[in-house]
Design a protein around this motif. Sequence first.
Motif, short mmCIF file in Angstrom:
data_model
loop_
_atom_site.label_atom_id
_atom_site.label_comp_id
_atom_site.label_asym_id
_atom_site.label_seq_id
_atom_site.Cartn_x
_atom_site.Cartn_y
_atom_site.Cartn_z
N TRP A 84 47.75 37.03 -142.79
CA TRP A 84 47.47 38.13 -143.71
C TRP A 84 48.33 38.04 -144.97
O TRP A 84 47.87 38.39 -146.06
N VAL A 85 49.55 37.55 -144.83
CA VAL A 85 50.39 37.32 -146.02
C VAL A 85 49.73 36.30 -146.92
O VAL A 85 49.69 36.47 -148.15
N GLY A 86 49.19 35.23 -146.34
CA GLY A 86 48.50 34.22 -147.13
C GLY A 86 47.27 34.78 -147.83
O GLY A 86 47.00 34.44 -148.99
N ILE A 87 46.53 35.65 -147.16
CA ILE A 87 45.34 36.26 -147.77
C ILE A 87 45.75 37.18 -148.92
O ILE A 87 45.13 37.16 -149.99
N VAL A 88 46.79 37.96 -148.71
CA VAL A 88 47.26 38.86 -149.77
C VAL A 88 47.77 38.06 -150.97
O VAL A 88 47.50 38.41 -152.12
N LEU A 89 48.49 36.98 -150.72
CA LEU A 89 48.97 36.15 -151.82
C LEU A 89 47.81 35.52 -152.59
O LEU A 89 47.85 35.43 -153.82
N ALA A 90 46.79 35.07 -151.89
CA ALA A 90 45.63 34.49 -152.56
C ALA A 90 44.90 35.55 -153.39
O ALA A 90 44.48 35.28 -154.53
N ALA A 91 44.76 36.76 -152.86
CA ALA A 91 44.11 37.83 -153.60
C ALA A 91 44.93 38.21 -154.83
O ALA A 91 44.38 38.42 -155.93
N ALA A 92 46.25 38.27 -154.68
CA ALA A 92 47.12 38.59 -155.82
C ALA A 92 47.03 37.50 -156.89
O ALA A 92 47.02 37.81 -158.09
N THR A 93 46.94 36.26 -156.47
CA THR A 93 46.81 35.16 -157.42
C THR A 93 45.50 35.27 -158.19
O THR A 93 45.45 35.05 -159.41
N LEU A 94 44.42 35.63 -157.48
CA LEU A 94 43.14 35.80 -158.17
C LEU A 94 43.18 36.94 -159.17
O LEU A 94 42.63 36.83 -160.27
N VAL A 96 45.88 38.16 -160.76
CA VAL A 96 46.73 37.76 -161.88
C VAL A 96 46.01 36.76 -162.77
O VAL A 96 46.06 36.86 -164.00
N ALA A 97 45.30 35.81 -162.19
CA ALA A 97 44.56 34.82 -162.98
C ALA A 97 43.43 35.49 -163.76
O ALA A 97 43.16 35.13 -164.92
N SER A 98 42.77 36.47 -163.17
CA SER A 98 41.70 37.20 -163.87
C SER A 98 42.25 37.98 -165.06
O SER A 98 41.68 37.96 -166.15
N ALA A 100 45.06 37.38 -166.67
CA ALA A 100 45.52 36.42 -167.67
C ALA A 100 44.35 35.84 -168.45
O ALA A 100 44.42 35.68 -169.68
N GLY A 101 43.24 35.57 -167.77
CA GLY A 101 42.05 35.07 -168.46
C GLY A 101 41.46 36.09 -169.40
O GLY A 101 41.06 35.75 -170.53
N LEU A 102 41.41 37.34 -168.98
CA LEU A 102 40.88 38.40 -169.85
C LEU A 102 41.78 38.62 -171.06
O LEU A 102 41.29 38.82 -172.18
N LEU A 103 43.08 38.58 -170.87
CA LEU A 103 44.00 38.73 -171.99
C LEU A 103 43.90 37.55 -172.96
O LEU A 103 44.02 37.71 -174.17
N HIS A 104 43.68 36.38 -172.42
CA HIS A 104 43.50 35.20 -173.28
C HIS A 104 42.23 35.32 -174.10
O HIS A 104 42.22 34.99 -175.29
N LEU A 105 41.15 35.80 -173.49
CA LEU A 105 39.89 35.98 -174.22
C LEU A 105 39.99 37.10 -175.25
O LEU A 105 39.39 37.03 -176.32
#
Length: 117
Positions: A84-94, A96-98, A100-105
């Motif tokens: 579950w820690v791995g799933i939460v980290l993956a969701a948090a990464t998604l 943050v990446a989203s 960051a992508g929106l701010l870049h656009l």
Amino acid sequence: MSSVAPTAGQPSRHPLDPEPVSSTKAGAVLALGIVAAFTGVLIGGLVPATIALVLARQARVDMRGAAGFLVGQRRVRTGVALAWVGIVLAAATLVVASIAGLLHLAGAGRDYGPTVN
């Protein structure tokens, strides 16, 4: 007939009962949970986490059916928590990446000169 009575703290066991052994599925759940926690930030942790959660369900069923002769509950609990820690980290990464992508656009608009209203 034996004159030694079992003590109150120890249940009597039949001499032909097998010895309790560690569940191999429990060890696999723990190993997959560790891999999921370490690779969760890389989004690759979703695969081992999912496998660990499915395998944990099977391990619990096996342990319940073995009536105490199959041990490893702590490994299963730890592996599930790490999955579950791995799933939460993956969701948090998604997330943050989203963001960051929106701010870049959003910052890539037209840049007008200082004299333009």
